[in-house]
Design a protein around this motif. Structure first.
Motif, PDB file in Angstrom:
ATOM      1  N   LEU A 829       0.843  -1.207   0.000  1.00  0.00           N
ATOM      2  CA  LEU A 829       0.000   0.000   0.000  1.00  0.00           C
ATOM      3  C   LEU A 829       0.869   1.245   0.000  1.00  0.00           C
ATOM      4  CD1 LEU A 829      -2.500  -0.976   2.854  1.00  0.00           C
ATOM      5  CD2 LEU A 829      -2.895  -1.165   0.389  1.00  0.00           C
ATOM      6  N   SER A 830       0.484   2.268  -0.731  1.00  0.00           N
ATOM      7  CA  SER A 830       1.221   3.532  -0.667  1.00  0.00           C
ATOM      8  C   SER A 830       0.914   4.192   0.686  1.00  0.00           C
ATOM      9  CB  SER A 830       0.815   4.450  -1.831  1.00  0.00           C
ATOM     10  OG  SER A 830      -0.587   4.674  -1.769  1.00  0.00           O
ATOM     11  N   GLU A 831       1.883   4.993   1.165  1.00  0.00           N
ATOM     12  CA  GLU A 831       1.819   5.579   2.509  1.00  0.00           C
ATOM     13  C   GLU A 831       0.500   6.314   2.785  1.00  0.00           C
ATOM     14  OE1 GLU A 831       3.788   5.558   5.262  1.00  0.00           O
ATOM     15  OE2 GLU A 831       4.868   3.942   4.233  1.00  0.00           O
ATOM     16  N   LYS A 835      -2.137   6.267   6.051  1.00  0.00           N
ATOM     17  CA  LYS A 835      -2.393   7.420   6.914  1.00  0.00           C
ATOM     18  C   LYS A 835      -3.809   7.951   6.770  1.00  0.00           C
ATOM     19  CE  LYS A 835       2.291   9.044   7.446  1.00  0.00           C
ATOM     20  NZ  LYS A 835       3.213   9.310   6.336  1.00  0.00           N
ATOM     21  N   GLU A 836      -4.239   8.095   5.526  1.00  0.00           N
ATOM     22  CA  GLU A 836      -5.519   8.782   5.341  1.00  0.00           C
ATOM     23  C   GLU A 836      -6.717   7.849   5.350  1.00  0.00           C
ATOM     24  OE1 GLU A 836      -4.729  11.063   1.839  1.00  0.00           O
ATOM     25  OE2 GLU A 836      -2.957  11.899   2.847  1.00  0.00           O
ATOM     26  N   LYS A 837      -6.519   6.627   4.857  1.00  0.00           N
ATOM     27  CA  LYS A 837      -7.686   5.731   4.757  1.00  0.00           C
ATOM     28  C   LYS A 837      -7.691   4.640   5.831  1.00  0.00           C
ATOM     29  CE  LYS A 837      -9.632   7.210   0.777  1.00  0.00           C
ATOM     30  NZ  LYS A 837      -8.829   7.841  -0.205  1.00  0.00           N
ATOM     31  N   GLY A 838      -6.616   4.652   6.636  1.00  0.00           N
ATOM     32  CA  GLY A 838      -6.553   3.675   7.738  1.00  0.00           C
ATOM     33  C   GLY A 838      -6.389   2.240   7.264  1.00  0.00           C
ATOM     34  N   LEU A 839      -5.842   2.044   6.062  1.00  0.00           N
ATOM     35  CA  LEU A 839      -5.673   0.665   5.572  1.00  0.00           C
ATOM     36  C   LEU A 839      -4.381   0.053   6.110  1.00  0.00           C
ATOM     37  CD1 LEU A 839      -6.744   1.014   1.834  1.00  0.00           C
ATOM     38  CD2 LEU A 839      -8.011  -0.031   3.717  1.00  0.00           C
ATOM     39  N   GLY A 857       0.689 -12.067   7.352  1.00  0.00           N
ATOM     40  CA  GLY A 857       0.758 -10.796   8.049  1.00  0.00           C
ATOM     41  C   GLY A 857       2.017 -10.058   7.654  1.00  0.00           C
ATOM     42  N   GLY A 858       2.266  -8.935   8.296  1.00  0.00           N
ATOM     43  CA  GLY A 858       3.477  -8.180   7.982  1.00  0.00           C
ATOM     44  C   GLY A 858       3.299  -6.736   8.352  1.00  0.00           C
ATOM     45  N   GLN A 859       4.050  -5.870   7.672  1.00  0.00           N
ATOM     46  CA  GLN A 859       4.033  -4.444   7.954  1.00  0.00           C
ATOM     47  C   GLN A 859       2.774  -3.806   7.347  1.00  0.00           C
ATOM     48  OE1 GLN A 859       6.418  -3.279   9.890  1.00  0.00           O
ATOM     49  NE2 GLN A 859       7.188  -5.376   9.892  1.00  0.00           N
ATOM     50  N   PRO A 860       2.419  -2.567   7.837  1.00  0.00           N
ATOM     51  CA  PRO A 860       1.251  -1.896   7.249  1.00  0.00           C
ATOM     52  C   PRO A 860       1.427  -1.622   5.750  1.00  0.00           C
ATOM     53  CG  PRO A 860       1.964  -0.796   9.270  1.00  0.00           C
ATOM     54  CD  PRO A 860       2.966  -1.853   8.989  1.00  0.00           C
ATOM     55  N   ASN A 861       2.691  -1.405   5.307  1.00  0.00           N
ATOM     56  CA  ASN A 861       2.851  -1.047   3.891  1.00  0.00           C
ATOM     57  C   ASN A 861       3.077  -2.247   2.986  1.00  0.00           C
ATOM     58  OD1 ASN A 861       5.397  -1.538   4.884  1.00  0.00           O
ATOM     59  ND2 ASN A 861       6.354  -0.120   3.429  1.00  0.00           N
ATOM     60  N   VAL A 880     -10.672  -8.963  -3.760  1.00  0.00           N
ATOM     61  CA  VAL A 880      -9.805  -7.904  -3.251  1.00  0.00           C
ATOM     62  C   VAL A 880     -10.539  -6.562  -3.159  1.00  0.00           C
ATOM     63  CG1 VAL A 880      -7.797  -6.506  -3.798  1.00  0.00           C
ATOM     64  CG2 VAL A 880      -7.661  -8.984  -3.942  1.00  0.00           C
ATOM     65  N   ASN A 881     -11.248  -6.238  -4.214  1.00  0.00           N
ATOM     66  CA  ASN A 881     -11.912  -4.935  -4.266  1.00  0.00           C
ATOM     67  C   ASN A 881     -12.803  -4.721  -3.052  1.00  0.00           C
ATOM     68  OD1 ASN A 881     -10.966  -5.740  -6.720  1.00  0.00           O
ATOM     69  ND2 ASN A 881     -12.491  -4.603  -7.902  1.00  0.00           N
ATOM     70  N   GLU A 882     -13.598  -5.748  -2.812  1.00  0.00           N
ATOM     71  CA  GLU A 882     -14.543  -5.691  -1.716  1.00  0.00           C
ATOM     72  C   GLU A 882     -13.825  -5.555  -0.361  1.00  0.00           C
ATOM     73  OE1 GLU A 882     -17.141  -9.056  -2.254  1.00  0.00           O
ATOM     74  OE2 GLU A 882     -17.603  -9.013  -0.102  1.00  0.00           O
ATOM     75  N   ILE A 883     -12.785  -6.384  -0.196  1.00  0.00           N
ATOM     76  CA  ILE A 883     -12.066  -6.370   1.085  1.00  0.00           C
ATOM     77  C   ILE A 883     -11.466  -4.994   1.346  1.00  0.00           C
ATOM     78  CG2 ILE A 883     -10.031  -7.305   2.303  1.00  0.00           C
ATOM     79  CD1 ILE A 883     -10.628 -10.013   0.992  1.00  0.00           C
ATOM     80  N   ILE A 884     -10.827  -4.410   0.309  1.00  0.00           N
ATOM     81  CA  ILE A 884     -10.201  -3.102   0.521  1.00  0.00           C
ATOM     82  C   ILE A 884     -11.268  -2.055   0.842  1.00  0.00           C
ATOM     83  CG2 ILE A 884      -8.855  -1.240  -0.550  1.00  0.00           C
ATOM     84  CD1 ILE A 884      -7.216  -3.328  -1.961  1.00  0.00           C
ATOM     85  N   THR A 885     -12.337  -2.064   0.055  1.00  0.00           N
ATOM     86  CA  THR A 885     -13.387  -1.076   0.278  1.00  0.00           C
ATOM     87  C   THR A 885     -13.937  -1.175   1.702  1.00  0.00           C
ATOM     88  OG1 THR A 885     -13.950  -1.310  -2.038  1.00  0.00           O
ATOM     89  CG2 THR A 885     -15.539  -0.154  -0.667  1.00  0.00           C
ATOM     90  N   ASP A 886     -14.163  -2.441   2.142  1.00  0.00           N
ATOM     91  CA  ASP A 886     -14.694  -2.633   3.499  1.00  0.00           C
ATOM     92  C   ASP A 886     -13.706  -2.220   4.582  1.00  0.00           C
ATOM     93  OD1 ASP A 886     -16.908  -3.553   2.336  1.00  0.00           O
ATOM     94  OD2 ASP A 886     -16.629  -5.680   2.848  1.00  0.00           O
ATOM     95  N   SER A 887     -12.415  -2.208   4.239  1.00  0.00           N
ATOM     96  CA  SER A 887     -11.408  -1.925   5.272  1.00  0.00           C
ATOM     97  C   SER A 887     -11.167  -0.436   5.474  1.00  0.00           C
ATOM     98  CB  SER A 887     -10.062  -2.563   4.889  1.00  0.00           C
ATOM     99  OG  SER A 887     -10.214  -3.931   4.674  1.00  0.00           O
ATOM    100  N   ILE A 888     -11.681   0.376   4.582  1.00  0.00           N
ATOM    101  CA  ILE A 888     -11.432   1.817   4.710  1.00  0.00           C
ATOM    102  C   ILE A 888     -12.149   2.351   5.943  1.00  0.00           C
ATOM    103  CG2 ILE A 888     -11.826   4.070   3.620  1.00  0.00           C
ATOM    104  CD1 ILE A 888     -11.648   2.572   0.912  1.00  0.00           C
TER     105      ILE A 888
END
Ligand code: SER
Length: 889
Positions: A829-831, A835-839, A857-861, A880-888
């Motif tokens: 994930l880009s920084e 920071k802004e979307k809490g992903l 698992g691993g680092q946030p980025n 993936v799309n759904e998971i990311i959208t739900d994680s915001i």
């Protein structure tokens, strides 16, 4: 009080009984040789068990037969009522290793003399005050149907001047001595001493404190009147003769005679205590906590040194584990309480070597070896201790309580006693579940107790079916491969059939040499001999079946071809032993050996791996000795002293008989005490070749080798292999160089291939970036499958992708290996998304991982996941799309 040294006290004990016609014999090794069920020698009578049971004839010593003996026996008791390891050092009169002074009658004198002489030595010779002494006698037991030992009571009255009030009747627990669950046993009479002041003695009579665990009113001598054998069904069988077995705690009697209240204040311990105090820059006797640590170390170095000298070594099971635990306990006390952060324990061996050089010379003789073993254990344990501290920190991180199981793990694996764990926990504000810990400890102790008990071979208790009454038995296998024999007894043992013969050519497994196999025939009837074991001086032949008619004369013949191959390996073992000593040095001592028809294995003390050059040298020397065709010189019945004088190689910690068999291949090269079978001349061995050199334990190396027919087939196998390699390589001037070249070429080709794959995957990544979609939330999503990529490649692509896309991008890549049944996933994930979307990449990949039957698992980025369902990769990428959208957030 007398100013006798401990050495004098020991000597006076010997002199007293020598005067009364006792043979003064050596202590048996503290590590029993022929009893795998017994962890350590735990009583002076262990070595005489067979005599008591009537299985062995009377004692032979210095060319004479004896029915009386005395000695000092090295004993180790680390489990049992009073000797829980955790307590040693905290009190002043229990030890892991102690000497037991004993006198024995083998069917000769009985209670009268045993009692009279004990009194004579303690009171008349050593001047103990009679009114401080108490005698306990057996008070009878209903369950066993045994009466009060009135005879002993009367003898105490008639044979000694003891105050009649000082004769006390006690129960079975204290006054019926048993070697273990089964074995020789009988009522006993103990002498206790009251060391309290006159004042205290007036206030409370000593008789009230006998057997009450008071350190000042303690047992010093146990006189056992052996007359029974406890059978496996718990019944008592009367022995054919009555015997005496006495045991006096040497360290305790030294304390008594030297007027000390603690065994550690006698000269048995002061040399070692002083050395420890010097090393720590302290004085003993100023601070209880430090004194305990010094006592623990002083006690433990003795147990560890004596057991290593007698052939044991620290390890992971059985005896080795007990030794390791004792050693670690000492080191931990040193580390924790005395601030010894570097190896120190091994330095104490010197003191013991010097102190015991006359009575137990085996320590001085093997000093260097013992020091090396202990030092290397110490080094690795100090490392473990460091790891233990790390583990402790992990265990308590974020917690306010350490579980009993964790505390036990620290104790068991890393040698942390509970008080250290508690101390460290307190420092971090963490509680310890001590109750849970104690529960684990109790379970462990029960396991140890069960393992430490005698368990006598149950098969011995099952009687033999006798075909012919005879005491005759002869082993003729040194000279003959065949013999006319009679079957004298038989029985079934589980699913095996066992027979005894009046004589046999079959070698029974011993001294590392396997048993002979072969046939026992009579006309058409033949029995296959599968194994032969020694038991109580007899040879037990295990056969495949029992014939209907066992009578008459049978022909016993060993498998001679197999025996010949075994012999080659055995004689080669002697040659290699001598060669190792010649090339590596005299510190090389045999620690174990196995010889069969296919190979030989030889364990020996040596501190580092042998180099290829040394192996070559030894191999060459052995082969030279083979080619010299040195004839075997075999001598039977050589008096042990003569064999020693001739420099015959003997094993430390081995108990030898009065006469021994000596095997010599050139008196200037190899002279060994040995009961095995050998080639007539070394030339028969043919050829000798090492197959392996490895480590078995700290300070012990193992070599394995083949000779005879085996060596020949090994060489031909190697020739065949070489031919195949040559055939594959084709024309070659220098085979080794050509093979190396091929390997180098392969490596560089692999690198090239990797580069190309990277370029390919890089191109694929670029393509995915170009075709990236947008989610509802406007996030750019780069996703897809990268064929053939492993986890490292995916990660690299993740980093590369983030470099290329910079902002507002999620990269999700996957790959699979259908053959291996594996799937890999990577989320980057880009920084700004973090920071802004809490992903969080870790959270997203975790959900994806579950979809493919795994986790991650691993680092946030950047995070990765692996799974075991490659067929689900497509589905996961879909989601993936759904998971990311739900994680915001
Ligand atoms: N066997 C008895 C004991 O060990 C006396 O030697 O106490």
């Amino acid at each position: 009080m007398s100013h006798k040294t401990s050495a004098q006290i020991r000597q006076e004990f010997f002199d007293f009984f020598a005067e009364k016609d006792h043979a003064i014999v050596d202590s048996a090794p503290v590590v029993p040789k022929n009893d795998p069920t017994l962890l350590f020698t735990n009583a002076g009578m262990n070595q005489f068990k067979a005599i008591f049971l009537g299985e062995e004839e009377v004692l032979k010593h210095e060319g004479k037969t004896w029915n009386r003996a005395a000695d000092t026996q090295k004993c180790i008791r680390v489990s049992g009522k009073h000797n829980d390891l955790e307590e040693v050092g905290h009190d002043t009169y229990h030890h892991t290793l102690f000497e037991m002074l004993g006198n024995w009658s083998f069917g000769d004198y009985f209670k009268k003399e045993a009692i009279a002489w004990a009194w004579e030595l303690l009171v008349d010779e050593w001047g103990l005050e009679p009114d401080r002494l108490y005698a306990t006698v057996f008070g009878g037991d209903e369950e066993d149907g045994l009466p009060v030992d009135d005879e002993a009571i009367e003898l105490w009255k008639s044979e000694t001047s003891i105050d009649h009030d000082h004769i006390l009747k006690c129960g079975k627990k204290d006054n019926f001595w048993e070697m273990g669950e089964t074995g020789p046993c009988g009522p006993c009479s103990e002498v206790h001493i009251d060391l309290r002041s006159d004042e205290e003695r007036k206030n409370k009579p000593g008789r009230d404190l006998v057997n009450m665990d008071d350190p000042r009113v303690m047992e010093i001598w146990n006189l056992v009147f052996i007359q029974f054998n406890r059978k496996p069904d718990a019944s008592l069988e009367k022995l054919p003769a009555q015997h005496v077995d006495t045991g006096m705690g040497f360290e305790r009697i030294c304390a008594v005679l030297q007027g000390k209240t603690s065994n550690y204040d006698t000269d048995v311990f002061t040399p070692i205590i002083n050395e420890i105090a010097d090393m720590a820059g302290l004085k003993y006797g100023n601070d209880e906590e430090k004194d305990i640590a010094m006592r623990v170390i002083a006690d433990h170095i003795r147990a560890v040194t004596f057991s290593i000298a007698d052939g044991a070594s620290p390890g992971n099971d059985g005896r080795g584990y007990v030794i390791r635990r004792i050693l670690r306990r000492a080191i931990r006390y040193g580390w924790d309480v005395l601030d010894f952060k570097e190896p120190f324990f091994y330095k104490l061996v010197d003191v013991l070597a010097e102190q015991f050089k006359d009575v137990f010379p085996e320590i001085l003789a093997q000093k260097e070896y013992i020091v090396n073993v202990i030092r290397s254990e110490e080094k690795s344990f100090l490392k473990t201790l460091g790891q233990g501290i790390e583990l402790f920190n992990e265990m308590v991180e974020g917690k306010d309580k350490l579980s009993g199981g964790d505390a036990f793990k620290l104790h068991d694996t890393y040698g942390f006693p509970i008080d250290l764990t508690e101390l460290m926990a307190r420092e971090q504000g963490v509680e310890v579940d001590v109750e849970g810990f104690n529960k684990h400890m109790k379970e462990q102790k029960e396991r140890a107790r069960a393992a430490g008990k005698f368990s006598v071979d149950q098969s011995d208790s099952k009687s033999w079916n006798v075909v012919e009454e005879t005491d005759e038995f002869e082993f003729v296998g040194y000279d003959d491969a065949e013999a006319e024999v009679n079957i004298i007894a038989y029985r079934k043992e589980g699913d095996r059939f066992a027979i005894q013969l009046n004589k046999t050519p079959f070698y029974a497994e011993s001294g590392g040499q396997v048993a002979d196999t072969g046939l026992i025939t009579n006309g058409d009837e033949y029995l296959k001999v599968l194994d032969v074991q020694k038991s109580n001086g007899q040879f037990i032949h295990y056969v495949d079946k029992l014939p209907e008619d066992l009578s008459g004369s049978w022909k016993a013949s060993i498998d001679l071809d197999r025996r010949i191959e075994i012999q080659k390996h055995h004689s080669a073992t002697h040659l290699v032993h001598a060669a190792l000593r010649g090339i590596l040095g005299d510190h090389v001592a045999q620690k174990g050996s196995l010889v069969d028809e296919n190979h030989l294995r030889f364990d020996f003390s040596h501190f580092e791996a042998m180099t290829d050059e040394q192996l070559d040298e030894v191999e060459q020397l052995v082969n030279e000795k083979i080619q010299e065709n040195i004839p075997l010189q075999e001598e039977r019945n050589v008096p042990i002293e003569e064999a020693k004088d001739r420099g015959a190689m003997m094993l430390f910690g081995e108990k030898y008989g009065e006469t021994v068999r000596v095997i010599t291949f050139d008196e200037n090269y190899s002279v060994e005490l040995c009961g095995g079978t050998h080639v007539g001349a070394t030339g028969e061995i043919g050829y000798f070749r090492f197959t392996q050199e490895t480590s078995v334990a700290a300070g012990i190396r193992r070599i394995e080798a083949v000779c005879g027919t085996r060596a020949d087939s090994l060489l031909r196998d190697e020739k065949r292999l070489l031919k195949q390699v040559k055939g594959a390589i084709g024309q070659s001037q220098d085979l080794a160089a050509d093979v190396m070249k091929l390997i180098e070429e392969k490596k560089s080709l692999e690198k090239e291939l990797e580069q190309m794959q990277l370029q390919n995957t890089g191109a694929k990544l670029d393509e995915l970036i170009q075709n990236a979609g947008s989610l509802d939330s406007d996030i750019k999503l780069v996703k897809g499958e990268i064929a053939g990529a492993d986890m490292d490649v995916l990660k690299q692509l993740g980093y590369d992708g983030l470099q290329k896309t910079k902002k507002n991008t999620a990269i999700v890549l996957g790959s699979k290996d259908d053959e291996e049944g594996k799937v890999y996933l990577m989320v980057a994930l880009s920084e700004d998304l973090i920071k802004e979307k809490g992903l969080k990449a870790g959270a997203i990949v975790g959900q994806l991982g579950r979809l493919v039957g795994g986790g991650g698992g691993g680092q946030p980025n950047l995070a990765t996941a692996g799974g075991r369902q490659p067929e689900k990769l497509g589905e996961a990428l879909e989601k993936v799309n759904e998971i990311i959208t739900d994680s915001i957030s």
